[in-house]
Design a protein around this motif. Structure first.
Motif, PDB file in Angstrom:
ATOM      1  N   ALA A   1       0.816  -1.207   0.000  1.00 33.15           N
ATOM      2  CA  ALA A   1       0.000   0.000   0.000  1.00 33.15           C
ATOM      3  C   ALA A   1       0.854   1.264   0.000  1.00 33.15           C
ATOM      4  O   ALA A   1       0.494   2.266  -0.621  1.00 33.15           O
ATOM      5  CB  ALA A   1      -0.942  -0.009   1.198  1.00 33.15           C
ATOM      6  N   ARG A   2       1.979   1.228   0.688  1.00 34.76           N
ATOM      7  CA  ARG A   2       2.843   2.413   0.723  1.00 34.76           C
ATOM      8  C   ARG A   2       3.334   2.766  -0.676  1.00 34.76           C
ATOM      9  O   ARG A   2       3.287   3.930  -1.084  1.00 34.76           O
ATOM     10  CB  ARG A   2       4.026   2.176   1.661  1.00 34.76           C
ATOM     11  CG  ARG A   2       4.989   3.364   1.722  1.00 34.76           C
ATOM     12  CD  ARG A   2       6.160   3.068   2.638  1.00 34.76           C
ATOM     13  NE  ARG A   2       5.725   2.941   4.010  1.00 34.76           N
ATOM     14  CZ  ARG A   2       5.536   3.976   4.831  1.00 34.76           C
ATOM     15  NH1 ARG A   2       5.738   5.214   4.400  1.00 34.76           N
ATOM     16  NH2 ARG A   2       5.160   3.777   6.072  1.00 34.76           N
ATOM     17  N   GLU A   3       3.815   1.766  -1.413  1.00 31.48           N
ATOM     18  CA  GLU A   3       4.288   2.044  -2.764  1.00 31.48           C
ATOM     19  C   GLU A   3       3.127   2.467  -3.666  1.00 31.48           C
ATOM     20  O   GLU A   3       3.278   3.361  -4.503  1.00 31.48           O
ATOM     21  CB  GLU A   3       4.990   0.815  -3.351  1.00 31.48           C
ATOM     22  CG  GLU A   3       5.610   1.099  -4.718  1.00 31.48           C
ATOM     23  CD  GLU A   3       6.423  -0.076  -5.243  1.00 31.48           C
ATOM     24  OE1 GLU A   3       7.489   0.183  -5.853  1.00 31.48           O
ATOM     25  OE2 GLU A   3       5.997  -1.236  -5.064  1.00 31.48           O
ATOM     26  N   LEU A   4       1.983   1.840  -3.494  1.00 27.99           N
ATOM     27  CA  LEU A   4       0.824   2.225  -4.293  1.00 27.99           C
ATOM     28  C   LEU A   4       0.466   3.691  -4.077  1.00 27.99           C
ATOM     29  O   LEU A   4       0.224   4.443  -5.040  1.00 27.99           O
ATOM     30  CB  LEU A   4      -0.367   1.318  -3.939  1.00 27.99           C
ATOM     31  CG  LEU A   4      -1.723   1.633  -4.583  1.00 27.99           C
ATOM     32  CD1 LEU A   4      -1.626   1.706  -6.097  1.00 27.99           C
ATOM     33  CD2 LEU A   4      -2.750   0.592  -4.171  1.00 27.99           C
ATOM     34  N   LYS A   5       0.461   4.132  -2.835  1.00 28.56           N
ATOM     35  CA  LYS A   5       0.151   5.536  -2.542  1.00 28.56           C
ATOM     36  C   LYS A   5       1.219   6.466  -3.095  1.00 28.56           C
ATOM     37  O   LYS A   5       0.887   7.535  -3.651  1.00 28.56           O
ATOM     38  CB  LYS A   5       0.014   5.731  -1.027  1.00 28.56           C
ATOM     39  CG  LYS A   5      -1.203   5.063  -0.426  1.00 28.56           C
ATOM     40  CD  LYS A   5      -1.364   5.413   1.055  1.00 28.56           C
ATOM     41  CE  LYS A   5      -0.234   4.864   1.893  1.00 28.56           C
ATOM     42  NZ  LYS A   5      -0.406   5.188   3.334  1.00 28.56           N
ATOM     43  N   ASP A   6       2.485   6.077  -2.965  1.00 25.72           N
ATOM     44  CA  ASP A   6       3.571   6.925  -3.463  1.00 25.72           C
ATOM     45  C   ASP A   6       3.504   7.088  -4.978  1.00 25.72           C
ATOM     46  O   ASP A   6       3.650   8.193  -5.502  1.00 25.72           O
ATOM     47  CB  ASP A   6       4.925   6.334  -3.061  1.00 25.72           C
ATOM     48  CG  ASP A   6       5.216   6.459  -1.573  1.00 25.72           C
ATOM     49  OD1 ASP A   6       4.519   7.235  -0.891  1.00 25.72           O
ATOM     50  OD2 ASP A   6       6.142   5.770  -1.090  1.00 25.72           O
ATOM     51  N   VAL A   7       3.301   5.975  -5.689  1.00 25.20           N
ATOM     52  CA  VAL A   7       3.230   6.039  -7.154  1.00 25.20           C
ATOM     53  C   VAL A   7       1.985   6.806  -7.578  1.00 25.20           C
ATOM     54  O   VAL A   7       2.017   7.606  -8.525  1.00 25.20           O
ATOM     55  CB  VAL A   7       3.249   4.627  -7.760  1.00 25.20           C
ATOM     56  CG1 VAL A   7       3.084   4.694  -9.282  1.00 25.20           C
ATOM     57  CG2 VAL A   7       4.550   3.917  -7.416  1.00 25.20           C
ATOM     58  N   ALA A   8       0.859   6.581  -6.888  1.00 25.89           N
ATOM     59  CA  ALA A   8      -0.369   7.300  -7.227  1.00 25.89           C
ATOM     60  C   ALA A   8      -0.192   8.805  -7.059  1.00 25.89           C
ATOM     61  O   ALA A   8      -0.675   9.595  -7.886  1.00 25.89           O
ATOM     62  CB  ALA A   8      -1.514   6.802  -6.348  1.00 25.89           C
ATOM     63  N   ALA A   9       0.520   9.223  -6.002  1.00 26.56           N
ATOM     64  CA  ALA A   9       0.750  10.649  -5.782  1.00 26.56           C
ATOM     65  C   ALA A   9       1.645  11.238  -6.865  1.00 26.56           C
ATOM     66  O   ALA A   9       1.371  12.324  -7.401  1.00 26.56           O
ATOM     67  CB  ALA A   9       1.373  10.863  -4.395  1.00 26.56           C
ATOM     68  N   GLU A  10       2.711  10.521  -7.204  1.00 29.04           N
ATOM     69  CA  GLU A  10       3.619  11.008  -8.249  1.00 29.04           C
ATOM     70  C   GLU A  10       2.917  11.062  -9.594  1.00 29.04           C
ATOM     71  O   GLU A  10       3.072  12.038 -10.357  1.00 29.04           O
ATOM     72  CB  GLU A  10       4.854  10.097  -8.334  1.00 29.04           C
ATOM     73  CG  GLU A  10       5.878  10.566  -9.360  1.00 29.04           C
ATOM     74  CD  GLU A  10       7.076   9.634  -9.485  1.00 29.04           C
ATOM     75  OE1 GLU A  10       7.935   9.899 -10.353  1.00 29.04           O
ATOM     76  OE2 GLU A  10       7.139   8.640  -8.729  1.00 29.04           O
ATOM     77  N   LEU A  11       2.150  10.039  -9.890  1.00 25.74           N
ATOM     78  CA  LEU A  11       1.433  10.000 -11.165  1.00 25.74           C
ATOM     79  C   LEU A  11       0.436  11.148 -11.266  1.00 25.74           C
ATOM     80  O   LEU A  11       0.344  11.823 -12.301  1.00 25.74           O
ATOM     81  CB  LEU A  11       0.715   8.665 -11.319  1.00 25.74           C
ATOM     82  CG  LEU A  11      -0.085   8.481 -12.602  1.00 25.74           C
ATOM     83  CD1 LEU A  11       0.860   8.321 -13.796  1.00 25.74           C
ATOM     84  CD2 LEU A  11      -0.992   7.248 -12.505  1.00 25.74           C
ATOM     85  N   TYR A  12      -0.296  11.402 -10.201  1.00 24.55           N
ATOM     86  CA  TYR A  12      -1.285  12.473 -10.211  1.00 24.55           C
ATOM     87  C   TYR A  12      -0.607  13.828 -10.440  1.00 24.55           C
ATOM     88  O   TYR A  12      -1.057  14.624 -11.265  1.00 24.55           O
ATOM     89  CB  TYR A  12      -2.074  12.480  -8.903  1.00 24.55           C
ATOM     90  CG  TYR A  12      -3.202  13.464  -8.891  1.00 24.55           C
ATOM     91  CD1 TYR A  12      -4.476  13.114  -9.323  1.00 24.55           C
ATOM     92  CD2 TYR A  12      -3.000  14.781  -8.435  1.00 24.55           C
ATOM     93  CE1 TYR A  12      -5.518  14.034  -9.320  1.00 24.55           C
ATOM     94  CE2 TYR A  12      -4.038  15.710  -8.439  1.00 24.55           C
ATOM     95  CZ  TYR A  12      -5.292  15.317  -8.881  1.00 24.55           C
ATOM     96  OH  TYR A  12      -6.317  16.236  -8.884  1.00 24.55           O
ATOM     97  N   GLU A  13       0.466  14.064  -9.707  1.00 31.51           N
ATOM     98  CA  GLU A  13       1.173  15.346  -9.831  1.00 31.51           C
ATOM     99  C   GLU A  13       1.701  15.557 -11.247  1.00 31.51           C
ATOM    100  O   GLU A  13       1.540  16.643 -11.834  1.00 31.51           O
ATOM    101  CB  GLU A  13       2.331  15.395  -8.824  1.00 31.51           C
ATOM    102  CG  GLU A  13       3.127  16.681  -8.873  1.00 31.51           C
ATOM    103  CD  GLU A  13       4.276  16.693  -7.884  1.00 31.51           C
ATOM    104  OE1 GLU A  13       5.032  17.676  -7.886  1.00 31.51           O
ATOM    105  OE2 GLU A  13       4.405  15.724  -7.101  1.00 31.51           O
TER     106      GLU A  13
END
Length: 309
Positions: free
Chosen positions: A290-302
Motif C-alpha cells: 500500500a505504501r508504494e501504491l500511494k507513493d506512485v499514485a501521488a507522483e502520477l497524479y502530480e
C-alpha cells in the motif's frame, strides 16, 4: 481543462484488505483523485478450463488469485472517504442475483451520500458462471438485460413491481432507495453489447489498449448512438491498467501504460486526447504494498496534472 482521474483500490492477495483499502482510499481522496474503483474476479480455476479472456492457451495472471469481493471493498472505501465517487469497473453482473445486487448498490449509494457508479459487464469465465450458479454462461447477455431492468425498478419509486423471465417482484416497498439515480455504465466490446449500451445504459467503460483504437471505438459508438436516435450524452470512463517499474521499458514489445511514471503519463496524455470524460488508473498489479501504491499514485497524479491531463 483537466480530465478527472480515478484510482483502482487494492484488492489483490498481497494487500491487507481491511487495512490497506481504507488507507489507500483516504490517501487517494487527499491527493485529488475524484473516484475510487474496484473490479471483479470471482475465482482462479486450477487448472483453467479456458484461457484468459476466453483466448485458448493464454494463462491467467497470478494476481487473479484471491481478488477481494468488489462491493465489500467499496464499502470499506466509503467509510474512509467523503467525496470520491465509488465505481465498479466492472461487476460481472450475471454472476449476481439481480434483486439482491440492486438492493446492495442502492444501500451503498444511500450510505455514501450518492457516490456509486455501477459499471457492469457480462464477463468471460465459464468457471465463474458455474460457481455462481445464477445464470448459464450462454444466457449472459439476456441476464444483463434483465438485471439492468430490475435495478431501474428497485431504485425507482414504490411500490416496485417487475415481471421478468426469472425475476418476479410483486407490488412491494423496497428500500433503501439510492440518494440519486445511480448511473449504469457498460464495458460493451461487441456489437450487441454496444446496442445494449446505447439503448439502456448511461455510459461506457472501455479499456485503454492504444489511443488510436480507443478513438476508433469511441467514434463507432457515437455513430451507433446517432443511428438509433439517442440524444442523451454517453458518459465515459476509460480504464487503464498501469504496470509500474522503476525504469522505462525499451524496445517494440512494450504495452501502453507499462514502465516508469513518466512513461505512463505520456501514454495517458495520448489517450486523454481522445476526449473521454474520466480516466481510471489501476496501479495495484505493479506495486508491492500500500505504501508504494500511494507513493506512485501521488507522483502520477502530480505529473499528470503538470502535463495538462
Amino acid at each position: 481543462m483537466t480530465t478527472p482521474l480515478g484510482l483502482g483500490l487494492p484488492q489483490l492477495h498481497w494487500y491487507d484488505i481491511g487495512k490497506d483499502v481504507p488507507d489507500v482510499a483516504r490517501a487517494a481522496e487527499e491527493i485529488g483523485y475524484e473516484s475510487l474503483w474496484v473490479f471483479e474476479r470471482a475465482l482462479f480455476p486450477e487448472p483453467a478450463t479456458q484461457g484468459l479472456y476466453g483466448m485458448e492457451g493464454v494463462p491467467w495472471p497470478d494476481h487473479y488469485r484471491g481478488v477481494a469481493e468488489p462491493l465489500v471493498t467499496l464499502t470499506l472505501a466509503a467509510t474512509a472517504t467523503e467525496r470520491a465517487r465509488l465505481g465498479t469497473s466492472v461487476l460481472v453482473a450475471p454472476l449476481h442475483v439481480p434483486f439482491q445486487l440492486a438492493k446492495a448498490l442502492a444501500t451503498l449509494d444511500a450510505a455514501s451520500g450518492g457516490r456509486v457508479v455501477a459499471g457492469l459487464g457480462t464477463g468471460w469465465s465459464v468457471d465463474e458462471y458455474a460457481a455462481a450458479s445464477a445464470r448459464p454462461f450462454a444466457e449472459r447477455g439476456q441476464a444483463l438485460d434483465e438485471l439492468i431492468e430490475v435495478c431501474r425498478a428497485v431504485w425507482g419509486p414504490d411500490p416496485v413491481s417487475y415481471d421478468g423471465r426469472l425475476t418476479k417482484i410483486a407490488s412491494a416497498v423496497v428500500g433503501p432507495k439510492p440518494a440519486r439515480p445511480i448511473p449504469v455504465l457498460l464495458a460493451a466490446m461487441g456489437k450487441k453489447a454496444r446496442r445494449r449500451l446505447v439503448d439502456h445504459a448511461d455510459g461506457w467503460i472501455p479499456v485503454g489498449m492504444g489511443a488510436e483504437a480507443l478513438a476508433a471505438q469511441w467514434r463507432e459508438l457515437r455513430e451507433l448512438a446517432a443511428e438509433r436516435g439517442r440524444t442523451a450524452p454517453i458518459r465515459t470512463v476509460l480504464r487503464t491498467n498501469l504496470t509500474y517499474t522503476a525504469k522505462p521499458f525499451e524496445g517494440p514489445g512494450r504495452r501502453p501504460f507499462q514502465g516508469s511514471v513518466d512513461q505512463m503519463v505520456e501514454d495517458l496524455a495520448a489517450h486523454a486526447e481522445v476526449g473521454l470524460d474520466e480516466i481510471l488508473v489501476d496501479l495495484q498489479t505493479g506495486t508491492r504494498d500500500a505504501r508504494e501504491l500511494k507513493d506512485v499514485a501521488a507522483e502520477l497524479y502530480e505529473k499528470a496534472r503538470a502535463a495538462g491531463i
